[in-house]
Design a protein around this motif. Structure first.
Motif, short mmCIF file in Angstrom:
data_model
loop_
_atom_site.label_atom_id
_atom_site.label_comp_id
_atom_site.label_asym_id
_atom_site.label_seq_id
_atom_site.Cartn_x
_atom_site.Cartn_y
_atom_site.Cartn_z
N ARG A 49 26.76 61.86 14.31
CA ARG A 49 26.91 60.48 14.79
C ARG A 49 25.70 60.04 15.62
O ARG A 49 25.39 58.85 15.69
CB ARG A 49 28.21 60.32 15.57
N PHE A 54 25.70 56.11 16.17
CA PHE A 54 27.01 55.75 16.72
C PHE A 54 27.24 56.39 18.09
O PHE A 54 28.16 56.01 18.80
CB PHE A 54 28.12 56.14 15.76
N PRO A 73 20.22 50.55 17.05
CA PRO A 73 21.61 50.50 16.57
C PRO A 73 21.72 50.97 15.11
O PRO A 73 20.72 51.02 14.40
CB PRO A 73 21.97 49.02 16.69
N PRO A 74 22.94 51.33 14.68
CA PRO A 74 23.13 51.89 13.34
C PRO A 74 22.55 51.02 12.23
O PRO A 74 21.97 51.54 11.28
CB PRO A 74 24.66 51.97 13.19
N HIS A 75 22.68 49.68 12.36
CA HIS A 75 22.26 48.84 11.24
C HIS A 75 20.75 48.73 11.10
O HIS A 75 20.26 48.18 10.12
CB HIS A 75 22.91 47.45 11.33
N VAL A 79 19.29 55.29 7.52
CA VAL A 79 20.17 56.37 7.11
C VAL A 79 21.49 55.76 6.63
O VAL A 79 21.84 54.65 7.00
CB VAL A 79 20.47 57.35 8.26
N SER A 80 22.19 56.48 5.76
CA SER A 80 23.51 56.05 5.34
C SER A 80 24.49 57.17 5.62
O SER A 80 24.11 58.34 5.58
CB SER A 80 23.54 55.74 3.84
N THR A 81 25.73 56.79 5.88
CA THR A 81 26.74 57.79 6.20
C THR A 81 27.85 57.77 5.16
O THR A 81 28.25 56.70 4.70
CB THR A 81 27.34 57.51 7.59
N PHE A 83 31.62 58.73 5.27
CA PHE A 83 32.58 59.03 6.32
C PHE A 83 33.67 59.96 5.81
O PHE A 83 33.91 60.08 4.62
CB PHE A 83 33.18 57.74 6.87
N ALA A 87 36.14 55.48 4.27
CA ALA A 87 35.99 54.18 4.94
C ALA A 87 35.49 53.10 3.99
O ALA A 87 34.60 52.33 4.33
CB ALA A 87 35.05 54.33 6.15
N ALA A 149 26.67 54.50 -0.34
CA ALA A 149 25.70 54.99 0.64
C ALA A 149 24.30 55.12 0.01
O ALA A 149 23.30 54.93 0.68
CB ALA A 149 26.15 56.33 1.20
N GLU B 168 40.60 50.07 10.23
CA GLU B 168 40.20 51.37 10.77
C GLU B 168 38.78 51.33 11.31
O GLU B 168 37.90 50.69 10.73
CB GLU B 168 40.29 52.44 9.68
N PRO B 170 36.41 53.59 11.28
CA PRO B 170 35.35 54.01 10.36
C PRO B 170 34.92 52.90 9.40
O PRO B 170 33.75 52.85 9.00
CB PRO B 170 36.00 55.17 9.59
N VAL B 171 35.83 51.99 9.04
CA VAL B 171 35.47 50.89 8.15
C VAL B 171 34.46 49.98 8.84
O VAL B 171 33.47 49.53 8.24
CB VAL B 171 36.73 50.11 7.72
N ALA B 174 31.23 51.83 8.95
CA ALA B 174 30.58 51.81 7.63
C ALA B 174 29.80 50.52 7.46
O ALA B 174 28.68 50.52 6.94
CB ALA B 174 31.63 51.95 6.53
N ARG B 176 28.47 48.68 9.83
CA ARG B 176 27.26 48.77 10.68
C ARG B 176 26.24 49.68 10.01
O ARG B 176 25.05 49.39 9.99
CB ARG B 176 27.62 49.35 12.05
N ASP B 177 26.74 50.77 9.46
CA ASP B 177 25.90 51.76 8.82
C ASP B 177 25.15 51.15 7.63
O ASP B 177 24.02 51.52 7.33
CB ASP B 177 26.79 52.91 8.34
N LEU B 178 25.81 50.20 6.94
CA LEU B 178 25.21 49.61 5.75
C LEU B 178 24.33 48.41 6.08
O LEU B 178 23.87 47.71 5.18
CB LEU B 178 26.31 49.21 4.75
N GLY B 179 24.11 48.16 7.37
CA GLY B 179 23.11 47.16 7.74
C GLY B 179 23.64 45.91 8.41
O GLY B 179 22.88 44.98 8.65
N CYS B 180 24.96 45.83 8.68
CA CYS B 180 25.51 44.63 9.32
C CYS B 180 25.37 44.73 10.83
O CYS B 180 25.73 45.75 11.41
CB CYS B 180 26.99 44.47 9.00
#
Lengths: 385, 274
Positions: A49, A54, A73-75, A79-81, A83, A87, A149, B168, B170-171, B174, B176-180
């Motif tokens: 994380r 995160f 920040p993550p965005h 990298v891609s996660t 989960f 998710a 991802a 959830e 994690p959603v 996800a 944020r992880d994908l760029g939002c």
């Protein structure tokens, strides 16, 4: 190193005053498949994380491609996660789930369509574009998560126990598939698991973690054949771990007699932990063995029998194809190259004797132990990590 | 009926089926009967012609109902979102606070609001203490809308909060992880996933708002809504036919509104049921 992609230096994380990661340092090479392996609450998910953005470490530095990741920040990370339970977005179908990352990046529709089709092919989900997520099986959801991802072409893929929810056979197939995807794309995979077999069969390098600290980093062969301490030896595979004394290079005393071995570099008379894998012990007649003992347990495992032998009070685990029954007296023989000598550590004496069940098993029958407390004590290290 | 298991399952549902027959189907049939008959019991459509004179009442009812629904939504949505971001303990406390007014009788709450809004009520006394000019609040459309919002807002917060807690973590990660960024995550994930809650909240506030009679008669003075007229025709005039006709039309309009609303949930039956 020119090909370094990520470097963690002395990273420390605490949740509510409890240390979750304790001065963790780790270099990850570009294009490698590296696995963080360890039991619940060891800090592996927290480490992942941190890479995903995160969790912000309280101390230490994280660099990605030579740039500090502090406050990124993550965005804004490349990298891609994947989960733990995928998710996926429940309000979007398969196609829109996968296209999500590209839509955010305002990718032109034609290119977007092409790239989604491309990853759908890669995970063998052509024809599933319009399906609702709820209508997919666990394995299919897993593939959508992988496609989602990968479609943004990250430099690094973070996988948080992605196969834990799948049944055994599918898990094995997905291990092969993930490994193939990693090889063909050549991007870095950071994989988190508590399954040592999964870690050994997929990884270029394995990072064994416990109590928020890295115990050993090495190739799967290294960590299996040359464990650095009793924890690693016990966690990866089965091990008999016996108190011993190193008499001189190549000679070690344990279980009441001297054994030739191939390890050296210790002080004279230095107390050590001796690791002997169950599959390395040869079984024979009591008078022919180096050690002899009484069989107290024998379980048929398919390929072999798992036999528990009481040798002067210490219970050995031995694997043999011969059919051995409880109550027999047998002899045990160990070759010099099968004796692995380790320095004493904080884990000495905690593992490697098969006279008791595992800690987890003991806890099940301990009314004083509350599962809720244990979960709370784990802090934010993933809910079912 | 040969399968004893199926028979048993049917028996379990029997109490409700009896209830539904006696208290829902029969009264509905009676409403329909009165709507299409004259006081002598002969078939007629004249009741509907008579209702035409009340069209402005219908329009006012729907307008005020709509207004209070929108205000409820504007207050409840951000509130529900903020509540879901609190710790579980704080969430429980805040939800109890949201529900608390519902433990108090509707009449009592409306009287309390009356005392607040009156020309010599709490608000105006406060204003005069501060040497500010008094404001006329009671017996205005604003007071009626305030009463509707005050009484029905928990029915908006609850379903929205419910769908939001089901999203959830994690959603969101996800996304944020994908760029939002935060706002994009809200627009692309949180909002679409909370639409079913919005639809049931809107339904549960709009329906009682449109058909209320008590709130308008206590806070609205001369303002009469459909509910007031229905109550008047039944109670004071004993004119069951006109009252039943109005009820039937109101029911039809509410049904229409719900059908329109359900278009937004993509056919999920969840919306009405939540």
């Amino acid at each position: 190193m020119a090909d370094l992609i990520v470097s963690l230096q002395d990273v420390t994380v605490a949740f509510d005053g409890e240390i979750v990661l304790d001065r963790v340092s780790l270099d990850i090479q570009n294009g490698e498949f590296i696995t963080l392996l360890g039991p619940s609450g060891c800090g592996k998910t927290t480490t992942l994380r941190i890479l995903g953005g995160f969790v912000e470490p309280q101390a230490g530095t994280v660099t990605f491609d030579g740039r500090s990741m502090k406050g990124v920040p993550p965005h804004k990370r490349q990298v891609s996660t994947i989960f733990q339970r995928y998710a996926l977005f429940p309000h979007l179908n398969v196609y829109d789930n996968i296209a999500f990352g590209l839509r955010v990046r305002k990718t032109p529709e034609a290119e977007l369509c092409e790239r989604v089709e491309q990853v759908l092919n890669m995970v063998n989900l052509r024809g599933f574009e319009k399906r609702r997520i709820q209508a997919l099986s666990g394995g299919q959801q897993q593939r959508v998560a992988i496609a989602r991802a990968l479609v943004t072409r990250p430099k690094m893929l973070l996988l948080d126990e992605p196969l834990a929810a799948l049944d055994l056979k599918l898990r094995k197939d997905m291990q092969v598939e993930l490994k193939n995807i990693q090889k063909s794309l050549g991007i870095t995979f950071v994989f988190v698991t508590h399954d040592q077999e999964e870690a050994l069969s997929m990884s270029d390098r394995v990072v064994v973690m416990n109590d928020g600290r890295i115990q050993q980093i090495g190739t799967p062969q290294d960590v299996y054949n040359e464990p650095q301490n009793a924890f690693v030896a016990d966690f990866i595979g089965e091990s008999n771990i016996i108190d011993g004394v190193m008499l001189r290079d190549g000679l070690c005393r344990f279980a009441g007699r001297d054994f030739e071995c191939v390890d050296g570099g210790f002080d004279r008379e230095q107390p050590v932990d001796v690791v002997i894998r169950p599959e390395d012990v040869k079984v024979g007649a009591p008078e022919a063995g180096m050690l002899s003992g009484l069989v107290t347990g024998s379980t048929f495992k398919g390929v072999h029998y798992e036999v528990i032998v009481d040798v002067n009070g210490f219970k050995w685990m031995v694997q043999t194809t011969a059919c051995i029954t409880v109550g027999e007296h047998i002899g045990l023989t160990v070759g010099p190259e099968d004796i692995h000598v380790m320095r004493k550590s904080e884990y000495s004496g905690l593992f490697g004797d098969y006279s008791t069940f595992s800690d987890e098993m003991d806890r099940l029958s301990d009314p004083a132990f509350s599962a809720e407390e244990a979960a709370a004590a784990k802090g934010g290290d993933g809910d079912d990590d | 009926m040969t399968n004893p298991r199926a028979l048993r399952q049917k028996l379990v549902a029997a109490p409700y089926l009896v209830w539904a027959a006696v208290f829902i189907v029969v009264p509905l049939a009676m409403v329909a009967y009165y709507a299409f008959t004259d006081p002598a019991g002969n078939f007629t459509l004249s009741n509907f012609h008579e209702i035409a004179g009340f069209s402005h009442t219908f329009i006012l009812s729907i307008w005020l109902g709509l207004l209070s629904t929108i205000i409820c939504l504007l207050i409840s949505y951000p509130l529900a979102y903020l509540i879901t971001r609190c710790s579980p303990k704080t969430q429980r406390l805040l939800m109890v606070l949201v529900m608390l007014p519902m433990w108090i009788n509707l009449l009592l709450r409306t009287y309390a609001l009356m005392k607040l809004l009156e020309d010599t009520g709490f608000i105006n006394e406060l204003l005069s203490l501060l040497h500010l000019p008094p404001v006329h609040l009671i017996n205005t459309e604003g007071a009626v809308v305030a009463g509707m919002v005050y009484n029905f807002i928990p029915y908006m917060i609850l379903p929205i909060y419910n769908v939001m807690t089901r999203i959830e973590t994690p959603v969101l990660e996800a996304s944020r992880d994908l760029g939002c960024n935060g706002f994009q995550t809200f627009r692309r994930v949180v909002f679409p996933l909370s639409i079913p809650g919005i639809v049931s909240g809107v339904t549960m506030v709009f329906v009682p708002s449109v058909s209320t009679f008590y709130i308008s008669s206590k806070l609205g003075g001369s303002i009469t809504l459909v509910g007031d007229i229905i109550e008047y025709t039944f109670n004071s005039e004993a004119n069951y036919n006109t009252g039943a006709t109005m009820s039937l039309i109101l029911m039809g309009m509410i049904l229409l509104c719900m059908l329109v609303m359900n278009q937004f949930t993509g056919g999920d039956e969840e919306a009405i049921l939540v």
